[in-house]
Structure formats: structure tokens, C-alpha cells
Motif scaffolding. Structure first.
Motif, PDB file in Angstrom:
ATOM      1  N   TRP A 373      36.005  37.072  89.144  1.00 11.59           N
ATOM      2  CA  TRP A 373      35.733  37.447  87.755  1.00 11.59           C
ATOM      3  C   TRP A 373      35.833  36.209  86.855  1.00 11.59           C
ATOM      4  CZ3 TRP A 373      38.365  42.366  85.314  1.00 11.59           C
ATOM      5  CH2 TRP A 373      37.687  42.704  84.146  1.00 11.59           C
ATOM      6  N   LEU A 374      36.930  35.462  87.037  1.00 14.27           N
ATOM      7  CA  LEU A 374      37.124  34.245  86.238  1.00 14.27           C
ATOM      8  C   LEU A 374      35.995  33.256  86.510  1.00 14.27           C
ATOM      9  CD1 LEU A 374      40.952  33.557  86.457  1.00 14.27           C
ATOM     10  CD2 LEU A 374      39.606  34.097  84.431  1.00 14.27           C
ATOM     11  N   PHE A 375      35.614  33.159  87.781  1.00 17.09           N
ATOM     12  CA  PHE A 375      34.561  32.236  88.183  1.00 17.09           C
ATOM     13  C   PHE A 375      33.254  32.544  87.439  1.00 17.09           C
ATOM     14  CE2 PHE A 375      31.589  30.405  91.330  1.00 17.09           C
ATOM     15  CZ  PHE A 375      32.166  29.142  91.412  1.00 17.09           C
ATOM     16  N   ALA A 376      32.993  33.866  87.236  1.00 14.97           N
ATOM     17  CA  ALA A 376      31.767  34.268  86.535  1.00 14.97           C
ATOM     18  C   ALA A 376      31.867  34.006  85.039  1.00 14.97           C
ATOM     19  CB  ALA A 376      31.510  35.760  86.790  1.00 14.97           C
ATOM     20  N   ALA A 377      33.106  34.075  84.490  1.00 19.89           N
ATOM     21  CA  ALA A 377      33.264  33.987  83.032  1.00 19.89           C
ATOM     22  C   ALA A 377      33.452  32.566  82.535  1.00 19.89           C
ATOM     23  CB  ALA A 377      34.459  34.838  82.607  1.00 19.89           C
ATOM     24  N   VAL A 378      34.012  31.701  83.389  1.00 17.76           N
ATOM     25  CA  VAL A 378      34.379  30.360  82.920  1.00 17.76           C
ATOM     26  C   VAL A 378      33.337  29.341  83.357  1.00 17.76           C
ATOM     27  CG1 VAL A 378      36.152  28.559  83.102  1.00 17.76           C
ATOM     28  CG2 VAL A 378      36.826  30.949  82.973  1.00 17.76           C
ATOM     29  N   SER A 379      33.007  28.433  82.438  1.00 21.66           N
ATOM     30  CA  SER A 379      32.111  27.341  82.817  1.00 21.66           C
ATOM     31  C   SER A 379      32.669  26.041  82.237  1.00 21.66           C
ATOM     32  CB  SER A 379      30.704  27.598  82.269  1.00 21.66           C
ATOM     33  OG  SER A 379      30.814  27.757  80.871  1.00 21.66           O
ATOM     34  N   ASP A 384      31.544  30.753  74.655  1.00 21.78           N
ATOM     35  CA  ASP A 384      31.838  31.291  73.323  1.00 21.78           C
ATOM     36  C   ASP A 384      33.197  30.800  72.822  1.00 21.78           C
ATOM     37  OD1 ASP A 384      29.458  32.826  73.366  1.00 21.78           O
ATOM     38  OD2 ASP A 384      30.452  34.192  74.765  1.00 21.78           O
ATOM     39  N   VAL A 385      34.148  30.629  73.755  1.00 22.13           N
ATOM     40  CA  VAL A 385      35.472  30.114  73.376  1.00 22.13           C
ATOM     41  C   VAL A 385      35.763  28.906  74.261  1.00 22.13           C
ATOM     42  CG1 VAL A 385      37.936  30.706  73.210  1.00 22.13           C
ATOM     43  CG2 VAL A 385      36.218  32.509  72.961  1.00 22.13           C
ATOM     44  N   SER A 386      36.316  27.841  73.647  1.00 18.69           N
ATOM     45  CA  SER A 386      36.641  26.658  74.456  1.00 18.69           C
ATOM     46  C   SER A 386      38.132  26.602  74.738  1.00 18.69           C
ATOM     47  CB  SER A 386      36.267  25.368  73.725  1.00 18.69           C
ATOM     48  OG  SER A 386      34.927  25.412  73.395  1.00 18.69           O
ATOM     49  N   ILE A 387      38.484  26.360  75.995  1.00 19.63           N
ATOM     50  CA  ILE A 387      39.892  26.142  76.363  1.00 19.63           C
ATOM     51  C   ILE A 387      39.908  24.796  77.088  1.00 19.63           C
ATOM     52  CG2 ILE A 387      41.913  27.154  77.523  1.00 19.63           C
ATOM     53  CD1 ILE A 387      40.125  29.772  77.737  1.00 19.63           C
ATOM     54  N   GLY A 388      40.278  23.734  76.350  1.00 15.95           N
ATOM     55  CA  GLY A 388      40.236  22.379  76.909  1.00 15.95           C
ATOM     56  C   GLY A 388      38.805  22.070  77.346  1.00 15.95           C
ATOM     57  N   PRO A 389      38.659  21.571  78.554  1.00 12.11           N
ATOM     58  CA  PRO A 389      37.307  21.215  79.010  1.00 12.11           C
ATOM     59  C   PRO A 389      36.492  22.454  79.423  1.00 12.11           C
ATOM     60  CG  PRO A 389      38.930  20.730  80.718  1.00 12.11           C
ATOM     61  CD  PRO A 389      39.700  21.228  79.531  1.00 12.11           C
ATOM     62  N   PHE A 390      37.142  23.641  79.457  1.00 18.83           N
ATOM     63  CA  PHE A 390      36.454  24.839  79.943  1.00 18.83           C
ATOM     64  C   PHE A 390      35.922  25.702  78.810  1.00 18.83           C
ATOM     65  CE2 PHE A 390      39.768  23.827  83.074  1.00 18.83           C
ATOM     66  CZ  PHE A 390      38.945  23.582  84.171  1.00 18.83           C
ATOM     67  N   GLY A 391      34.885  26.468  79.109  1.00 22.12           N
ATOM     68  CA  GLY A 391      34.328  27.402  78.132  1.00 22.12           C
ATOM     69  C   GLY A 391      34.323  28.804  78.709  1.00 22.12           C
ATOM     70  N   LEU A 392      34.664  29.800  77.853  1.00 23.67           N
ATOM     71  CA  LEU A 392      34.685  31.195  78.322  1.00 23.67           C
ATOM     72  C   LEU A 392      33.510  31.924  77.689  1.00 23.67           C
ATOM     73  CD1 LEU A 392      36.591  33.278  79.836  1.00 23.67           C
ATOM     74  CD2 LEU A 392      37.353  33.912  77.550  1.00 23.67           C
ATOM     75  N   SER A 393      32.636  32.491  78.515  1.00 18.14           N
ATOM     76  CA  SER A 393      31.486  33.181  77.930  1.00 18.14           C
ATOM     77  C   SER A 393      31.694  34.691  78.017  1.00 18.14           C
ATOM     78  CB  SER A 393      30.205  32.741  78.672  1.00 18.14           C
ATOM     79  OG  SER A 393      29.584  33.830  79.275  1.00 18.14           O
TER      80      SER A 393
END
Ligand SMILES: Nc1ncnc2c1ncn2[C@@H]1O[C@H](COP(=O)(O)OP(=O)(O)OP(=O)(O)O)[C@@H](O)[C@H]1O
Length: 553
Positions: A373-379, A384-393
Motif C-alpha cells: 500500500w505504501l509502495f503505491a502511495a509514496v513516490s 500531494d504531500v511532501s515528507i522529506g525527499p518523499f511525496g505522498l499521492s
């Protein structure tokens, strides 16, 4: 350590395994627990050791921290060995207790000596390469190294040869003389009655008798009414008494023999015809031939009772499983996911599977699915939301969630399928489905056999994981839930699990070969596929639900 049980009951799912048990286990004594298979002995041992909690009633221990003071040795020794050497295996429990290195080694060597090993010769051997009797003694040494106040043994002599059994009895007698409280569950009454300070006879989850072994053999009807065989020494003594030889009823063969040495016996030879016991039994000659005419095969008899799903033709279940799985995988909306949840819940209900069981079955998959699930949501970077170098869509999270839940529903459907279909119908149904592929030379029969065995392996493996977790927990782990386990402890589950699975696979191949399995030969089926009106109705309903899910989900 003394234990007192008041009104203790225990349920697996909805079924009572134990009912209203009142008993006391005295300190420093050896209690033997016996009863027919399924009478609740192992369940009671798990409750005594603290690995399971009673559903109702109370268990009071004379000491604090009973989990730390009670050691349990389960039925199959191979489920309790997990480390690379005997030494590491025994030291595991001591490590958890924070015992320093030198003391660990001393205690390990002493425990091995107590069960009759030469410590230097066995410490570095692999526990997996020992014989059954040696494995059992290593497991008992592992329990003794913890210096428990109480030792619980489940079927300790099962599969042991007479000399290993005698060695084990000597160890137990010595341990009791040192003040250890011992509880043994066994079918081997001849061996353990002479040692028992107290015997508990279980019958259908209740205490049928609780008292001294001598009183029990003086009233053999108690054992008989619990479905147990009266020990041979007792039976011989009763026969002798009925023929005028005044012997006391003994608890062991040795006692009987020494009582008999005081009597001069003259044995009268009877002719065979005089013996009612040896007269040919007319009825026994009429054993069923197995061909059975119109009599239903064992699988047919089983699957005409029970839940609705159990009574369906396996082809209806295969078809339903395939089309519903496709429809669930095709859903792409939250409404579709909710509808899939509803359909899955209805099917689980029709299979008579409780939510608790479903939850237990699905829980090992959760970690993997959360990761997916996380793998699908995080890039990396966008989102839409940035957490450090990662983005959550958000859209990725919703899409991933729908996919993950879809897979969980399909696994739950698989549970309903395997719980309601035994091996042969499962294979016959699958073989029927793939039969057209024979035309392109596909070995459909081998394929269906492989699929049915693999599917049936899943619940078996999960059960083994549960046993291994309990075995590790019995070495001093504080919880039997997975959350508090370290990666190292989890890794301990994999080696024995792999060995058990490989061994099982090997035995299965030998069993198939020994039955003369021939890929080319035509097969006579024991199980006849029978499609009924009910199968048509259920298939129609499943097809409608799947179409609605496909178009609107
Ligand atoms: N994990 C389980 N889930 C559901 N029911 C279970 C489970 N384990 C045991 N039971 C049921 O609980 C009852 C008591 O089982 P238990 O294993 O305690 O009997 P037992 O006397 O130890 O049998 P045996 O001598 O064959 O080991 C049986 O009816 C059994 O089918």
C-alpha cells in the motif's frame, strides 16, 4: 509450585474444549493427565503454562510470574528446536533471561547431563540431525536449563523406544525427588501410572476422575467409561482374582510380578475351542470390501452435511472463486471495494467461518500488504504531500488501498474455499475445469494434484507457524503476539519451518510413489462430481454479483 483451577472453561472459536474444570496440582508431585484423543489434555496444558488464557474461570498459582517459572515441552520435539547447534538452542531461553555467558554454558551442560547426554559430545551438534529420542531429550534439557518450578510434558514417550522411555522415566523420578512439580499428558498409562502421585482423567473437556492411580485401578470402570484401556497388569490381576488367586490390584507390571512370586501357580491348559476369546468371529469376517456399491465415498458423506458452501459441488466453488476474484480485481472505486467486502462477508458466513478465524488467517499477510500500500502511495519527489525527499499521492493511496483490500478479499475467499472443500473434491473440480487443456498436451492431472496439495499446504503451514511461535514463547518470550518479537526471533521461525516443509514435501513424494502413482494410467475416481439445482442457483447468484461488481465497481 502449586496450581489451583476453579471453574475453568476454554473455547476454540465457538466450541468448548474444556468445561468447568476444578482441580489442584500439588507442589513437588507428579500429575498424570490422561483421556481419549480430543478430550482436552493439550489445551489444559497450554492453559496451565500460561500460553493460553481461560475463556472463563480462574487459575491461581502459588508463585508470582508463573510464565517464567513453568517450562512446557510440546508433543512434537521438532517444532521446538530452531537454532544451529544444541548449545545455541538451549542457551536461547537463558539469553532472554539475561544470564551471563559462562553461567549459560554451565547450566546448559548440567541440563544436558541431567537428561543423560555427555555435554561435550553433543553441544555443537545440529539439533535437526538428532534422532527422535535425542531431540526430545534436548528439548527437555532446554526446559530444565531454565530451572523451572514446574515441568509440563505433552506425550513425552510417544515414538520412543523402550530404553529411551526408561531413561526418561529415570530422569523424571530424579527431578521429582529434587522438588520439581511435574505434569504429564499421556496415552501411555502402563508407563506413567506407577510414577503418578495423582491422575486426572479427562472426558469431553471435563474432569472425569481426579485422585490416586491406585484408586483408579481399583475401579477400572472409570477408565473404561472414559474410553481408555485398563492397564494390562490390572486386567491380569482381575482375571487371576476371578480364578481364585488372591492378588492385590497393582499399578504396575513389576508390582504384579512381585505379588505373584508369593503364589504357586498351576496353569491348566485349555483347548482352543473352550476359549470364547479365541473363537473365530463371524462378524469380523464381513469387513466392508471398500467397493461399497451405491454407498457414498467418505468425501461424499462428509460433504453432504455442514455449511451451505460445504454442500456445493466443487465445480460451482471453483467457478465462483474464479469469476468473483476477477470481478474484485477489476474494481477501481471505494463503492466497489465496499461491495466486495459485503460479498466476501456473505460467503464467509455461508461457509460458517467466524470473524476471529478470518482475522487470524489474514493477519500474517498484513505486513506485506501495508508495505505494498505504501509502495503505491509514496513516490520520490512528486506528490500531494511532501515528507522529506518523499511525496505522498492521495490518488496513489486510494488506488493502492483498493488493490490491497481486493487481494485480502480474494485470500479470504480462498479460506472459505479450502475450509469447505477437502482434498479429493478440490482436485476433481479443478481437473474438470482444466480438462480442455489436455488437447494441447498439458498434464492436467499432475497440475490439478499439485494445485490441490499446494492449496491445502497453506492452512497447514500457518498452523505450524502457530506451533513454532508457541514453542519460542515457552522459552520465556513475554508475549505470543508477533508485535514484540525481534527480527532475530522471527528469523528463528524460518529454519525449522523450512525443515518441516521440506520434510513434509519429501514424505509426500514418497507416499505418492509408494502408492504406485502412474502418470499415464487411467484413474478410477472415488469421488463423483454431482451438479444439483442448488449449485445452479448459487452459481447464478455469484455470477450476478460478479457482473454488478465488474460494471459498477
Ligand atoms: N487450534 C484448534 N482450533 C480449534 N479446535 C481445536 C484446536 N485445538 C484443539 N481443538 C479441539 O479442542 C478439543 C480438545 O483438543 P486437545 O488437543 O486439547 O485434545 P487432546 O486430549 O490433547 O487430544 P490428543 O490426545 O489427540 O492430543 C478437540 O475437540 C479438538 O478438536
Amino acid at each position: 509450585m502449586r496450581i489451583e483451577l476453579s471453574n475453568v472453561s476454554f473455547l476454540y472459536e465457538k466450541d468448548h474444549a474444556l468445561r468447568d474444570i476444578d482441580a489442584q496440582l500439588p507442589s513437588g508431585k507428579l500429575t498424570v493427565l490422561c483421556g481419549k484423543t480430543g478430550s482436552g489434555k493439550s489445551t489444559l496444558l497450554h492453559l496451565l503454562s500460561g500460553l493460553e488464557k481461560p475463556s472463563s474461570g480462574t487459575i491461581v498459582y502459588s508463585e508470582a510470574n508463573p510464565r517464567q517459572r513453568i517450562a512446557i515441552v510440546f508433543q512434537a520435539p521438532e517444532t521446538q528446536l530452531f537454532a544451529g547447534s544444541v548449545r545455541q538452542d538451549i542457551e536461547y531461553g537463558l539469553e532472554l533471561k539475561g544470564i551471563p555467558r559462562q553461567e549459560r554454558l554451565d547450566r546448559t551442560s548440567q541440563a544436558l547431563a541431567k537428561v543423560g547426554f555427555d555435554p561435550a559430545a553433543i553441544l555443537d551438534r545440529s539439533p535437526f540431525l538428532l534422532s527422535g529420542g535425542e531431540k526430545r531429550r534436548v528439548v527437555i534439557a532446554g526446559a530444565l536449563a531454565l530451572e523451572p518450578d514446574m515441568l509440563i510434558l505433552d506425550e513425552p514417550t510417544a515414538g520412543l523406544d523402550p530404553s529411551s522411555t526408561k531413561d526418561l522415566l529415570d530422569v523424571l523420578v530424579q527431578l521429582r525427588s529434587q522438588g520439581l512439580t511435574i505434569v504429564i499428558s499421556t496415552h501411555d498409562l502402563e508407563t506413567f501410572f506407577p510414577l503418578a502421585d495423582q491422575v486426572m482423567v479427562m472426558l469431553q473437556g471435563r474432569t472425569h476422575y481426579n485422585g490416586p492411580a491406585r484408586e483408579l485401578v481399583s475401579s477400572p470402570h472409570i477408565l473404561e467409561s472414559a474410553g481408555l484401556e485398563v492397564p494390562a497388569a490390572t486386567r491380569i490381576a482381575y482375571r487371576l482374582r476371578s480364578q481364585g488367586v488372591p492378588v492385590d490390584v497393582p499399578v504396575s507390571m513389576d508390582e504384579l510380578l512381585s505379588a505373584l512370586s508369593a503364589h504357586k501357580l498351576s496353569i491348566r491348559r485349555k483347548s482352543l475351542d473352550e476359549h470364547p476369546d479365541t473363537a473365530p468371529n463371524a462378524e469380523s469376517g464381513q469387513a466392508s470390501s471398500g467397493s461399497g456399491g451405491d454407498a457414498p465415498s467418505p468425501w461424499e458423506a462428509l460433504e453432504t452435511s455442514g455449511s451451505l458452501l460445504k454442500r456445493l459441488d466443487p465445480r460451482a466453488k471453483w467457478l465462483g472463486m474464479v469469476i468473483l476474484s476477477l470481478a474484485i480485481l477489476h474494481t477501481s472505486s471505494l463503492w466497489g471495494t465496499l461491495a466486495s467486502l459485503l460479498v466476501t462477508a456473505v460467503i464467509l458466513k455461508a461457509a460458517d467461518i467466524s470473524w476471529r478465524k478470518t482475522w487470524k488467517f489474514l493477519s500474517p499477510f498484513f505486513l506485506l500488504f501495508i508495505f505494498l500500500w505504501l509502495f503505491a502511495a509514496v513516490s520520490i519527489g512528486s506528490g500531494d504531500v511532501s515528507i522529506g525527499p518523499f511525496g505522498l499521492s492521495y490518488s496513489g493511496a486510494i488506488k493502492g488501498g483498493i488493490g490491497v483490500f481486493g487481494f485480502l478479499f480474494i485470500i479470504a475467499l480462498g479460506l472459505a474455499f479450502t475450509e469447505t472443500t477437502s482434498g479429493v473434491p478440490l482436485r476433481e473440480g479443478f481437473e474438470w475445469g482444466i480438462r480442455p487443456l489436455r488437447r494441447i498436451q498439458l498434464p492436467t492431472r499432475d497440475l490439478s494434484m499439485a494445485v490441490s496439495i499446494t492449496i491445502q499446504f497453506v492452512p497447514w503451514i500457518l498452523e505450524k507457524v502457530g506451533q513454532l511461535r508457541k514453542a519460542l514463547a515457552s522459552r520465556g518470550q513475554d508475549t505470543i503476539g508477533m508485535r514484540k518479537w525481534t527480527p532475530r526471533q522471527i528469523s528463528f521461525l524460518f529454519v525449522p519451518l523450512l525443515i518441516i516443509v521440506i520434510k513434509m514435501g519429501d514424505e509426500l513424494v514418497s507416499a505418492i510413489e509408494s502408492r504406485g502413482y502412474d502418470r499415464q494410467a487411467e484413474r478410477t475416481s472415488w469421488y463423483k462430481l454431482r451438479w444439483s439445482v442448488k449449485d445452479t442457483w448459487v452459481s447464478g447468484l455469484v455470477a450476478t454479483a460478479s457482473s454488478l461488481l465488474w460494471w459498477f465497481g
